[in-house]
Design an enzyme around this catalytic site. Structure first.
Site, mmCIF file in Angstrom:
data_model
loop_
_atom_site.group_PDB
_atom_site.id
_atom_site.type_symbol
_atom_site.label_atom_id
_atom_site.label_comp_id
_atom_site.label_asym_id
_atom_site.label_seq_id
_atom_site.Cartn_x
_atom_site.Cartn_y
_atom_site.Cartn_z
ATOM 1 N N ASN A 1 0.791 -1.226 0.000
ATOM 2 C CA ASN A 1 0.000 0.000 0.000
ATOM 3 C C ASN A 1 0.827 1.282 0.000
ATOM 4 O O ASN A 1 0.322 2.353 0.313
ATOM 5 C CB ASN A 1 -0.969 -0.015 1.192
ATOM 6 C CG ASN A 1 -1.830 -1.268 1.168
ATOM 7 O OD1 ASN A 1 -1.674 -2.131 2.016
ATOM 8 N ND2 ASN A 1 -2.671 -1.402 0.161
ATOM 9 N N LEU B 1 1.421 7.025 0.565
ATOM 10 C CA LEU B 1 0.631 5.961 1.175
ATOM 11 C C LEU B 1 -0.763 5.943 0.576
ATOM 12 O O LEU B 1 -1.386 6.982 0.391
ATOM 13 C CB LEU B 1 0.519 6.204 2.690
ATOM 14 C CG LEU B 1 -0.363 5.221 3.455
ATOM 15 C CD1 LEU B 1 0.278 3.833 3.500
ATOM 16 C CD2 LEU B 1 -0.606 5.735 4.861
ATOM 17 N N CYS B 2 -1.247 4.749 0.285
ATOM 18 C CA CYS B 2 -2.601 4.570 -0.232
ATOM 19 C C CYS B 2 -3.389 3.810 0.832
ATOM 20 O O CYS B 2 -3.142 2.622 1.065
ATOM 21 C CB CYS B 2 -2.560 3.780 -1.542
ATOM 22 S SG CYS B 2 -4.190 3.521 -2.255
ATOM 23 N N ILE B 3 -4.306 4.513 1.490
ATOM 24 C CA ILE B 3 -5.125 3.910 2.540
ATOM 25 C C ILE B 3 -6.512 4.544 2.477
ATOM 26 O O ILE B 3 -6.630 5.761 2.274
ATOM 27 C CB ILE B 3 -4.445 4.090 3.929
ATOM 28 C CG1 ILE B 3 -5.206 3.354 5.021
ATOM 29 C CG2 ILE B 3 -4.256 5.537 4.268
ATOM 30 C CD1 ILE B 3 -4.465 3.333 6.367
#
Length: 169
Positions: free
Chosen positions: A88, A95-97
């Site tokens: 992620n 950051l990919c969240i």
């Protein structure tokens, strides 16, 4: 604030000042925050410590948390300054969240609107989510496809396939 950015709202300044003070007075295990520049409440330096009993245990990761001028109505961004091999985290450190995605209805994303950003989130919930993500990556919507494939292979092999583990170490 970047040049040309909208002026920060007084509610954004107040919210950030309160959150920052709270995190200084009551630190949370697993991370520490400080201002990247004492003159700017909108950019924080974060030190994340790899959670115990995970592949990231013992790790020390630096990141920047950048807040928009209309925080908490829009989500901040998290960018790792340390190299992190994780499903992620994009190659550039972004950051990919889900909780940092704007609360729009996007059927293509596979995320429910309730999993996305809302103004009741705060720095504490964001960073706890990041620590949780280090422990349990979301491989359904990877930012780093190679890391995601390796992680799934490692998980399916019950740790026998060491490629993912070796890259993290």
């Amino acid at each position: 604030m970047a040049q040309g950015s909208p002026q920060p709202s007084s509610s954004a300044l107040r919210a950030l000042a309160l959150e920052y003070k709270s995190l200084q007075e009551e630190p949370v295990e697993g991370f520490r925050v400080k201002l990247a520049n004492d003159e700017n409440l909108f950019c924080w330096e974060v030190a994340l410590f790899g959670p115990p009993h995970t592949l990231y245990e013992g790790g020390y990761f630096k990141a920047h948390l950048n807040f928009p001028s209309d925080y908490p109505y829009s989500p901040p961004t998290v960018k790792f300054l340390s190299k992190v091999w994780h499903p992620n985290v994009y190659e550039n450190g972004d950051l990919c969240i889900s909780i940092l995605h704007a609360p729009i209805d996007d059927p293509q994303s596979g995320e429910l609107p309730c999993e996305r950003w809302n103004p009741t989130q705060n720095v504490r919930t964001i960073l706890l989510s990041v620590i949780s993500l280090l422990n349990e990556p979301n491989t359904f919507s990877p930012a780093n496809v190679d890391a995601s494939v390796m992680y799934r292979r490692w998980k399916e092999s019950k740790g026998k396939d060491k490629e993912y583990e070796n890259i993290i170490r």
